[in-house]
Motif scaffolding. Structure first.
Motif, short mmCIF file in Angstrom:
data_model
loop_
_atom_site.label_atom_id
_atom_site.label_comp_id
_atom_site.label_asym_id
_atom_site.label_seq_id
_atom_site.Cartn_x
_atom_site.Cartn_y
_atom_site.Cartn_z
N SER A 1 35.90 39.45 47.68
CA SER A 1 35.86 40.58 46.76
C SER A 1 35.70 41.90 47.50
O SER A 1 36.33 42.91 47.15
N LYS B 1 35.32 39.67 38.87
CA LYS B 1 35.38 40.55 37.71
C LYS B 1 34.51 41.79 37.91
O LYS B 1 34.91 42.91 37.57
N ASP C 1 37.42 44.01 39.76
CA ASP C 1 37.89 44.65 38.53
C ASP C 1 37.01 45.84 38.16
O ASP C 1 37.52 46.87 37.67
N THR D 1 32.97 45.77 33.88
CA THR D 1 34.04 44.78 33.69
C THR D 1 34.82 45.02 32.41
O THR D 1 35.86 44.40 32.19
N ALA E 1 37.08 47.41 30.65
CA ALA E 1 37.92 48.57 30.94
C ALA E 1 37.83 49.63 29.84
O ALA E 1 37.77 50.83 30.13
N PHE F 1 38.05 48.78 40.20
CA PHE F 1 39.37 49.20 39.71
C PHE F 1 39.25 49.98 38.41
O PHE F 1 39.84 51.06 38.25
N HIS F 2 38.48 49.47 37.46
CA HIS F 2 38.34 50.14 36.17
C HIS F 2 37.77 51.55 36.33
O HIS F 2 38.25 52.50 35.70
N ARG G 1 34.92 33.69 39.43
CA ARG G 1 35.54 34.63 38.51
C ARG G 1 34.61 35.79 38.15
O ARG G 1 35.06 36.94 38.02
#
Length: 235
Positions: A145, A99, A103, A51, A53, A106-107, A95
């Motif tokens: 998600s 995350k 996320d 989480t 980045a 993605f990171h 959240r």
């Protein structure tokens, strides 16, 4: 590199890749667990919070500095979260799941794709879920998600299809791993009832398909979704 590589499907994939001669690098949030797993497999392990980045970018850069390249990423780190109907779902729980599951993927993909594009080679496998296709009651955050991961994977596959880069997703049915500790028994029973095979997925079964998707032999399939659902999803 395998995120969530110290346990569950991630660890099984790392074992399979290492057995095939790959230099597996394990990332996991649990520093003690990843160190123990890496020692057992005779490979490299690192505590990384997907989480974060900046931490992911640094870890990816260090990996390429140490090994010269990154051939494959298996994005396996994820959370199931608690079970509750959407109207009762906690904001913090929602959240946190987004995350980690969205996320975090993605990171990691964002960090390795520039290296893969420069080398004109790469394989990325994201671990989604059949819940991302069908939506499980009591698991709206997890289902949403994983649907996001599927969509993200399809986009990346198309964006990088001009190079020898394959980006695919697998959508497993439930496997009996530590992620079950986050679920109610009622939800576990529901998931089992939906699987025509009448049993949960074995992590070694998942590892077999995922490892192949990481190889050069997988030279055509990209932006695709491969089911590991025991007959639950047939589309």
């Amino acid at each position: 590199m395998v995120t969530g590589g110290a346990q569950g499907i991630g660890l099984a994939v790392a074992e399979r890749l290492a057995a095939g001669g790959a230099k597996a690098v394990l990332w996991d949030l649990d520093a003690e667990l990843v160190a123990a797993a890496a020692e057992r497999l005779g490979c490299e392990g690192r505590a990384v919070d997907v989480t974060d980045a900046e931490a992911v970018e640094t870890a990816a850069a260090d990996l390429v500095k140490d090994h010269g390249r990154v051939d494959a990423l298996v994005a396996s780190a994820g959370l199931a979260g608690p079970n509750a109907p959407l109207h009762d779902y906690g904001l913090d729980d929602w959240r946190r799941i987004m995350k980690v599951n969205v996320d975090g993927v993605f990171h990691c993909c964002r960090a390795v794709l520039p290296y893969m594009r420069k080398a004109n080679f790469g394989r990325i496998v994201t671990i989604a879920s059949v819940a991302g296709k069908e939506g499980n009651p009591g698991a709206s955050a997890y289902s949403a998600s994983k649907a996001a991961v599927i969509g993200m994977t399809k986009s990346m596959g198309k964006e990088n299809a001009d190079l020898d880069i394959a980006v695919n997703s697998v959508t497993p049915a439930a496997a009996r791993t530590r992620i079950f500790d986050q679920m109610s028994q009622e939800h576990i029973d529901y998931m089992l009832s939906k699987i025509p095979r009448g049993r949960f997925l074995e992590v070694d079964e998942a590892a077999s398909m995922i490892a192949w998707l990481c190889t050069a032999e997988n030279s055509f399939s990209t932006g695709a979704v491969f089911d590991l659902s025991g007959g639950r999803a047939t589309y």
